[in-house]
Write a protein that holds these residues in place. Structure first.
Motif, PDB file in Angstrom:
ATOM      1  N   GLN A  82       0.951   3.572   2.201  1.00 54.54           N
ATOM      2  CA  GLN A  82       1.469   3.749   3.553  1.00 54.54           C
ATOM      3  C   GLN A  82       2.643   2.809   3.829  1.00 54.54           C
ATOM      4  OE1 GLN A  82      -1.161   2.693   6.897  1.00 54.54           O
ATOM      5  NE2 GLN A  82      -0.634   4.674   7.807  1.00 54.54           N
ATOM      6  N   GLN A  83       2.523   1.576   3.396  1.00 54.99           N
ATOM      7  CA  GLN A  83       3.603   0.616   3.598  1.00 54.99           C
ATOM      8  C   GLN A  83       4.858   1.031   2.821  1.00 54.99           C
ATOM      9  OE1 GLN A  83       1.468  -2.854   2.287  1.00 54.99           O
ATOM     10  NE2 GLN A  83       1.095  -3.570   4.400  1.00 54.99           N
ATOM     11  N   ASP A  90      -5.640   8.568   0.853  1.00 57.61           N
ATOM     12  CA  ASP A  90      -5.886   7.158   0.546  1.00 57.61           C
ATOM     13  C   ASP A  90      -4.630   6.325   0.810  1.00 57.61           C
ATOM     14  OD1 ASP A  90      -7.108   4.866  -0.275  1.00 57.61           O
ATOM     15  OD2 ASP A  90      -7.363   5.461  -2.372  1.00 57.61           O
ATOM     16  N   PRO A  91      -4.182   6.273   2.078  1.00 52.35           N
ATOM     17  CA  PRO A  91      -2.924   5.579   2.396  1.00 52.35           C
ATOM     18  C   PRO A  91      -2.978   4.070   2.148  1.00 52.35           C
ATOM     19  CG  PRO A  91      -4.104   6.132   4.409  1.00 52.35           C
ATOM     20  CD  PRO A  91      -4.829   6.819   3.294  1.00 52.35           C
ATOM     21  N   ASP A  92      -4.185   3.490   2.053  1.00 47.04           N
ATOM     22  CA  ASP A  92      -4.308   2.045   1.831  1.00 47.04           C
ATOM     23  C   ASP A  92      -4.438   1.679   0.359  1.00 47.04           C
ATOM     24  OD1 ASP A  92      -4.181   1.420   4.561  1.00 47.04           O
ATOM     25  OD2 ASP A  92      -6.296   1.914   4.819  1.00 47.04           O
ATOM     26  N   THR A 101       0.855  -1.181   0.000  1.00 45.47           N
ATOM     27  CA  THR A 101       0.000   0.000   0.000  1.00 45.47           C
ATOM     28  C   THR A 101       0.897   1.240   0.000  1.00 45.47           C
ATOM     29  OG1 THR A 101      -0.061   0.197   2.406  1.00 45.47           O
ATOM     30  CG2 THR A 101      -1.715  -1.251   1.369  1.00 45.47           C
ATOM     31  N   LEU A 138      -3.538   0.350  -3.019  1.00 41.97           N
ATOM     32  CA  LEU A 138      -2.597  -0.734  -3.290  1.00 41.97           C
ATOM     33  C   LEU A 138      -1.849  -0.483  -4.604  1.00 41.97           C
ATOM     34  CD1 LEU A 138      -1.853  -3.445  -1.892  1.00 41.97           C
ATOM     35  CD2 LEU A 138      -3.417  -4.557  -3.504  1.00 41.97           C
TER      36      LEU A 138
END
Length: 273
Positions: free
Chosen positions: A5-6, A37-39, A3, A41
Motif C-alpha cells: 500500500q505504501q 494483502d495491502p500490508d 508495504t 511487506l
C-alpha cells in the motif's frame, strides 16, 4: 522497507504502472494479492528496486524497458534500449504477410529486425517458412537471438546493412521491413518513449525516406517471381512509398491502414512470370 500500500502511494505514478512495477520486483505477486494483502511487506532489496524503477519511470523511461519486455502478437518479447519497443501497428505487417502467403513453404527475410518481433512471429505462425533476419546492430541481434531461443523460433540472424549480408542472388518469396522512417527534425523524436529508443532505428537522419528507397530499389533483384515486398512507414508516407514501389516495377501495389485508419503498411509484388 515499504508495504504494498505504501509503495502504491509513494510516487505520483498511474496506479496500473505502480502495480506492474511491484509485480516485476516481486515475481508471483498477483493482482488479487495486491488488493487482498495491502500490508504485505516488501524486502529491502525489493523496496530498493521498486524505488529505482519508479524514479526512472517518473523521468519518462518507457515501461517496456523497465520491465524488460513487451507483448507482440500475443507473445512476450524481451526488449532493451538496444531495440525499438514493438508496437501494435506493426502487427498489421505480420497479418498482411500471413494473409497473402498462407502456410505454403516460403523464403522470408526481415530487414532491420530489431528485437526480432516480426521475424520470430512469422516463423512461429507459419512453420513451413524459412525465415532470415538482418540487423546492423550487434546489440540488437543479441536481443533478437535471445527472443528466438526463448520462444522456440527457428530464425537465421545475420549482421549487416539491409541486403549486404544476403548476397546478390538471394531469392525470397517475401521481404519485410520496419525501417527508420522518421524525418531527422521531426518533433516526435524528442517526445515520449521515443526519446529513449535507439535513434538509428527511428530516423535515417535525412528525409525519412532514404532507407525505404534503398530497400525498395534492391528488392526486385532479390524477390522471386510473385514474391512480395512489405514495408511499414509513416502515416504521411503512403503516396510516396506507393510511387517508389511502382517505379521499381512492382505490381499489385497497395497501402494498408492501421486501426486508426492511417496509412501504415505498403506492399508490392513481383510479376509472376
Amino acid at each position: 522497507m515499504l508495504t504494498l500500500q505504501q509503495a502504491l502511494r509513494r510516487h505520483p505514478l498511474p496506479r496500473l504502472e505502480a502495480r506492474m512495477l511491484l509485480q516485476h520486483v516481486r515475481p508471483g505477486l498477483t493482482h488479487a494479492r495486491l488488493i487482498a494483502d495491502p500490508d504485505l511487506l516488501l524486502s529491502e532489496a525489493e523496496t530498493s528496486q521498486f524505488e529505482q524503477l519508479a524514479l526512472r519511470r517518473l523521468q519518462g523511461e518507457p515501461m517496456a524497458y523497465l520491465l524488460g519486455e513487451r507483448e507482440f502478437y500475443g507473445r512476450n518479447f524481451r526488449v532493451s534500449p538496444a531495440v525499438l519497443i514493438p508496437r501494435p501497428e506493426t502487427e498489421h505487417l505480420v497479418e498482411a504477410a500471413l494473409e497473402r502467403l498462407g502456410q505454403a513453404p516460403a523464403q522470408v527475410v526481415d530487414l532491420g529486425c530489431g528485437s526480432g518481433a516480426i521475424a520470430i512471429t512469422l516463423a512461429l505462425e507459419a512453420a513451413a517458412w524459412v525465415v532470415s533476419a538482418v540487423d546492423l546492430s550487434p546489440d540488437a541481434l543479441q536481443v533478437a537471438m535471445g527472443n528466438a531461443q526463448q520462444l522456440g523460433a527457428s530464425v537465421r540472424f545475420q549482421q549487416g546493412s539491409w541486403y549486404q549480408p544476403l548476397g546478390e542472388l538471394a531469392g525470397f518469396d517475401l521481404i519485410v521491413s520496419n525501417p527508420p522512417y522518421i524525418e531527422q527534425h521531426d518533433h516526435h523524436l524528442a517526445e515520449g518513449d521515443v526519446r529513449f529508443e535507439p535513434r538509428m532505428a527511428l530516423t535515417d537522419e535525412h528525409d525519412g525516406l532514404s532507407c525505404l528507397r534503398e530497400i525498395i530499389a534492391g528488392a526486385p533483384a532479390r524477390l522471386k517471381a510473385g514474391g512480395w515486398l512489405m514495408l511499414e512507414h509513416g502515416f504521411d508516407q503512403g503516396d510516396v512509398v506507393r510511387q517508389l514501389l511502382r517505379s521499381a516495377g512492382l505490381q499489385n501495389v497497395a497501402t494498408l491502414p492501421d486501426l486508426a485508419g492511417l496509412d501504415r503498411v505498403s506492399i508490392g509484388q513481383m510479376a509472376d512470370n
